[in-house]
Design a protein around this motif. Structure first.
Motif, PDB file in Angstrom:
ATOM      1  N   CYS A   1     -23.308   0.068  43.785  1.00  0.00           N
ATOM      2  CA  CYS A   1     -23.809  -1.018  44.553  1.00  0.00           C
ATOM      3  C   CYS A   1     -24.898  -1.389  43.525  1.00  0.00           C
ATOM      4  N   LYS A   2     -25.968  -0.404  43.142  1.00  0.00           N
ATOM      5  CA  LYS A   2     -26.800  -0.696  42.102  1.00  0.00           C
ATOM      6  C   LYS A   2     -26.195  -1.304  40.762  1.00  0.00           C
ATOM      7  N   GLU A   3     -25.472  -0.456  40.143  1.00  0.00           N
ATOM      8  CA  GLU A   3     -25.059  -0.965  38.851  1.00  0.00           C
ATOM      9  C   GLU A   3     -24.383  -2.147  38.880  1.00  0.00           C
ATOM     10  N   LEU A   4     -23.605  -2.467  39.817  1.00  0.00           N
ATOM     11  CA  LEU A   4     -22.892  -3.634  39.969  1.00  0.00           C
ATOM     12  C   LEU A   4     -24.183  -4.759  39.887  1.00  0.00           C
ATOM     13  N   GLY A   5     -25.255  -4.678  40.538  1.00  0.00           N
ATOM     14  CA  GLY A   5     -26.484  -5.516  40.449  1.00  0.00           C
ATOM     15  C   GLY A   5     -26.773  -5.651  39.018  1.00  0.00           C
ATOM     16  N   ASP A   6     -26.893  -4.826  38.420  1.00  0.00           N
ATOM     17  CA  ASP A   6     -27.365  -4.719  36.836  1.00  0.00           C
ATOM     18  C   ASP A   6     -26.316  -5.677  36.109  1.00  0.00           C
ATOM     19  N   VAL A   7     -25.102  -5.384  36.181  1.00  0.00           N
ATOM     20  CA  VAL A   7     -24.066  -6.204  35.674  1.00  0.00           C
ATOM     21  C   VAL A   7     -24.073  -7.566  35.830  1.00  0.00           C
ATOM     22  N   LEU A   8     -24.273  -7.920  37.160  1.00  0.00           N
ATOM     23  CA  LEU A   8     -24.433  -9.296  37.681  1.00  0.00           C
ATOM     24  C   LEU A   8     -25.713 -10.078  37.051  1.00  0.00           C
ATOM     25  N   LEU A   9     -26.821  -9.285  36.963  1.00  0.00           N
ATOM     26  CA  LEU A   9     -27.870  -9.636  36.177  1.00  0.00           C
ATOM     27  C   LEU A   9     -27.636 -10.202  35.008  1.00  0.00           C
ATOM     28  N   HIS A  10     -26.748  -9.444  34.290  1.00  0.00           N
ATOM     29  CA  HIS A  10     -26.558  -9.945  32.834  1.00  0.00           C
ATOM     30  C   HIS A  10     -25.707 -11.272  32.914  1.00  0.00           C
ATOM     31  N   VAL A  11     -24.720 -11.090  33.527  1.00  0.00           N
ATOM     32  CA  VAL A  11     -23.745 -12.283  33.713  1.00  0.00           C
ATOM     33  C   VAL A  11     -24.588 -13.449  33.972  1.00  0.00           C
ATOM     34  N   CYS A  12     -25.418 -13.345  34.634  1.00  0.00           N
ATOM     35  CA  CYS A  12     -26.244 -14.681  35.178  1.00  0.00           C
ATOM     36  C   CYS A  12     -27.404 -15.025  34.288  1.00  0.00           C
ATOM     37  N   PHE A  13     -27.788 -13.884  33.599  1.00  0.00           N
ATOM     38  CA  PHE A  13     -28.718 -14.016  32.345  1.00  0.00           C
ATOM     39  C   PHE A  13     -28.042 -14.839  31.243  1.00  0.00           C
ATOM     40  N   TYR A  14     -26.930 -14.531  30.758  1.00  0.00           N
ATOM     41  CA  TYR A  14     -26.420 -15.364  29.973  1.00  0.00           C
ATOM     42  C   TYR A  14     -26.006 -16.476  30.280  1.00  0.00           C
ATOM     43  N   SER A  15     -25.624 -16.942  31.573  1.00  0.00           N
ATOM     44  CA  SER A  15     -25.490 -18.162  31.915  1.00  0.00           C
ATOM     45  C   SER A  15     -26.590 -18.613  31.824  1.00  0.00           C
ATOM     46  N   LYS A  16     -28.041 -18.310  32.016  1.00  0.00           N
ATOM     47  CA  LYS A  16     -29.069 -19.034  32.116  1.00  0.00           C
ATOM     48  C   LYS A  16     -29.485 -19.413  30.561  1.00  0.00           C
TER      49      LYS A  16
END
Length: 286
Positions: free
Chosen positions: A60-75
């Motif tokens: 759960c924690k690491e999925l959040g970290d990966v999601l952060l990167h997906v959204c960061f690149y999108s930002k």
């Protein structure tokens, strides 16, 4: 579990925080696609490690970290007026609809509320409708990708160059299989494995490092092929062996620490005995 509304609210809250950090945090503000890339790789490996260990809290924690990167690149894409997270989601959704003609009609690509086709409906708009097994879905998937306007132009072009070599070999073989390039009888692969091992042994005896390196690659490729044919993931198998070796070697090292005798002063026979003790304990605990 959470309702659909709660999920959307949580995602919106996350995007709000990301926007704020991008504006007000010195570290977040200076990040670029290039500076984040290596961190992204690290986060994906950490997720992979949690998945291998079936560690639910860390998954759960690491999925959040990966999601952060997906959204960061999108930002970053949004700031450069290239794309935003909505574009990412829409492209993904359209791709999923297009690649599942056994579930959605192609006309539903780019629609706001795609509806799955009714079960049993006559689906004859192309020959990929009757995907009644997971393997058939995979085979169709590879063929459909070649038809996409911005998709892969060659069967193997979808294999990323940066993949670790073992995983890359498996994916190359798997993609070739999906268009019919494979052994008719999986048992025939063993002849190839033995052939490659023999060629490797010959080159090693000759002492030709370059040829030996090539033959070792051929041998490993054939073993990975055998694993694939017998539905064993070679990367998972090797990682399990890595972890097993670490456990057993740590047992030897802990024994040497308790005895006050450095590993460098232990004989190979002593280390072998401790290795076998660790191995026996593992079997007894099963």
């Amino acid at each position: 579990m959470h309702t659909r509304e709660e999920k959307i609210e949580a995602f919106g809250r996350f995007l709000d925080v990301l926007d704020t950090l991008r504006e007000k945090c010195p570290w977040d503000r200076k990040q670029t696609n290039q500076s984040l890339r290596t961190n992204t790789i690290e986060e994906v490996f950490e997720l992979s490690d949690a998945l291998m260990k079936d560690d639910t809290p860390n998954i759960c924690k690491e999925l959040g970290d990966v999601l952060l990167h997906v959204c960061f690149y999108s930002k970053i894409g949004e700031e450069q007026q290239q794309f935003d997270v909505a574009d990412v989601c829409r492209k993904l959704t359209d791709k999923l609809i297009f690649r599942h003609p056994h579930v959605y009609h192609p006309s539903q690509v780019e629609t706001e509320n795609p509806k799955p086709l009714p079960y049993g409906e006559d689906l004859q708009h192309n020959d990929m409708q009757n995907a009644d097994t997971a393997q058939k879905v995979i085979e169709n998937w590879e063929q459909i990708k070649l038809k996409e306007k911005d998709g892969n132009k060659r069967v193997l072009s979808g294999v990323p160059d940066a993949l670790p070599s073992l995983i890359k070999a498996y994916r190359i073989q798997d993609k070739a299989r999906n268009v019919g390039f494979d052994w008719e009888d999986k048992g025939d692969v063993w002849k190839k494995v033995h052939e490659e091992l023999g060629e490797l042994e010959q080159e090693l005896r000759k002492g030709n490092k370059e040829n030996s390196t090539q033959e070792l690659g051929d041998f490993l490729f054939s073993v990975i092929n055998a694993a694939r044919l017998y539905k064993i993931n070679p990367d998972d198998a090797l990682e399990k062996t890595n972890q097993k070796f670490i456990r057993r070697f740590n047992y030897i090292e802990e024994h040497s620490i308790r005895q006050g005798k450095p590993l460098t002063e232990m004989t190979l026979a002593e280390m072998d005995n401790l290795w076998n003790e660790a191995k026996k304990q593992e079997k007894d605990s099963l």
